[in-house]
Design an enzyme around this catalytic site. Structure first.
Site, mmCIF file in Angstrom:
data_model
loop_
_atom_site.group_PDB
_atom_site.id
_atom_site.type_symbol
_atom_site.label_atom_id
_atom_site.label_comp_id
_atom_site.label_asym_id
_atom_site.label_seq_id
_atom_site.Cartn_x
_atom_site.Cartn_y
_atom_site.Cartn_z
ATOM 1 C CG HIS A 90 -2.084 1.051 1.204
ATOM 2 N ND1 HIS A 90 -2.947 0.958 0.360
ATOM 3 C CD2 HIS A 90 -1.862 2.314 1.570
ATOM 4 C CE1 HIS A 90 -3.814 1.804 0.470
ATOM 5 N NE2 HIS A 90 -3.252 3.036 1.148
ATOM 6 C CE1 TYR B 64 1.900 3.186 7.166
ATOM 7 C CE2 TYR B 64 0.029 3.143 5.737
ATOM 8 C CZ TYR B 64 0.473 3.597 6.821
ATOM 9 O OH TYR B 64 -0.191 4.401 7.446
ATOM 10 C CG ASP C 203 -7.992 1.560 1.281
ATOM 11 O OD1 ASP C 203 -7.800 0.301 1.998
ATOM 12 O OD2 ASP C 203 -7.062 2.225 1.966
ATOM 13 N N GLY D 9 -16.042 -1.224 -0.005
ATOM 14 C CA GLY D 9 -16.689 -0.320 -1.073
ATOM 15 C C GLY D 9 -15.533 0.065 -2.071
ATOM 16 C CD1 TRP D 10 -12.017 3.799 -2.485
ATOM 17 C CD2 TRP D 10 -11.845 3.540 -0.252
ATOM 18 N NE1 TRP D 10 -12.263 5.225 -1.846
ATOM 19 C CE2 TRP D 10 -11.788 4.980 -0.416
ATOM 20 C CE3 TRP D 10 -11.491 2.943 1.046
ATOM 21 C CZ2 TRP D 10 -11.794 5.812 0.435
ATOM 22 C CZ3 TRP D 10 -11.296 4.086 2.150
ATOM 23 C CH2 TRP D 10 -11.382 5.294 1.700
#
Length: 243
Positions: free
Chosen positions: A65, A69, A76, A149-150
């Site tokens: 990401h 990280y 997302d 949702g993403w």
């Protein structure tokens, strides 16, 4: 925002700042370049593509990401980079890049989908060392509505650039269908909770953004023929109850 040499104001993907969140806004460059023909926008598009080709990955080829990280994939992140790369692949005739984009979805589906609920965990640490992850699976512990949702929006947006004869297209369609079958099980009065499966948890609440994301993804998938029209009820109930 875009200089003549194609560099983008305040965008530095070197020196530890490689971050998939920085890619999504680049989607506007395709339209701006088509409308103006100004080569600086093509240079900026290439800059973002090259940044992602230099982006760190896990052992399976999945994009971290962020560089800070390490070994982590987040749902997302698929939305932040994949639609841009899929459109770039189409515009520049790069089938190998499109395959790379599809691979990101297949990795997430394999490692981050919960076979019991059909929902997706927000994040996965391949090395299983982060404080937030399960030490056995490397997965985060919750189903965050916005992240799912993403993920779903990313899937239906990427499908726009996957040819009907692509050998992996059907796998993406199956993923889209499976999530459409899952979502109604967690839909309450047309909407979804912030932590999708914990509607009784104190402090949890029906979340507008996640509900809007699911409404968009399902409605678009139905309109594009990616999923069956019977799923349109999911989106219409969300719209009716969000008013």
């Amino acid at each position: 925002m875009v200089k003549e040499d194609g560099t983008i104001l305040n965008y530095d993907y070197i020196n530890g700042r490689r971050n998939v969140d920085m890619i999504n806004a680049g989607k506007i460059l395709f339209d701006v370049y088509e409308q103006t023909g100004n080569p600086k926008y093509k240079k900026a598009m290439d800059l973002l593509y090259n940044a992602m080709m230099d982006h760190p990955r896990n052992s399976l080829g999945g994009f971290w990401h962020k560089e800070v990280y390490p070994w982590q994939m987040w749902l997302d992140g698929l939305y932040m980079a994949s639609p841009y790369l899929a459109q770039y692949a189409q515009v520049n005739n790069k089938p190998e890049l499109l395959n790379d984009v599809i691979m990101q979805f297949l990795i997430v589906e394999k490692f981050m989908r919960d076979p019991v609920t059909g929902l997706y965990f927000h994040a996965w640490d391949e090395k299983k060392v982060q404080k937030w992850c399960d030490p056995v699976t490397g997965l985060s512990h919750h189903f965050w509505g916005r992240s799912i949702g993403w993920w779903y929006m990313a899937l239906v947006d990427v499908l726009d650039f996957v040819p009907e004869n692509h050998p992996l297209r059907d796998k993406l369609l199956v993923i889209a269908d499976e999530l459409a079958r899952t979502l109604p099980e967690f839909q309450h009065d047309g909407l979804w909770y912030q932590i999708v499966n914990l509607e009784e948890r104190e402090g949890n609440y029906q979340e507008a953004t996640a509900s809007a994301m699911f409404m968009y993804a399902v409605a678009k998938a139905v309109n594009k023929g990616y999923i069956d029209r019977r799923y349109n009820k999911i989106a219409t109930e969300a719209e009716r109850n969000s008013a």
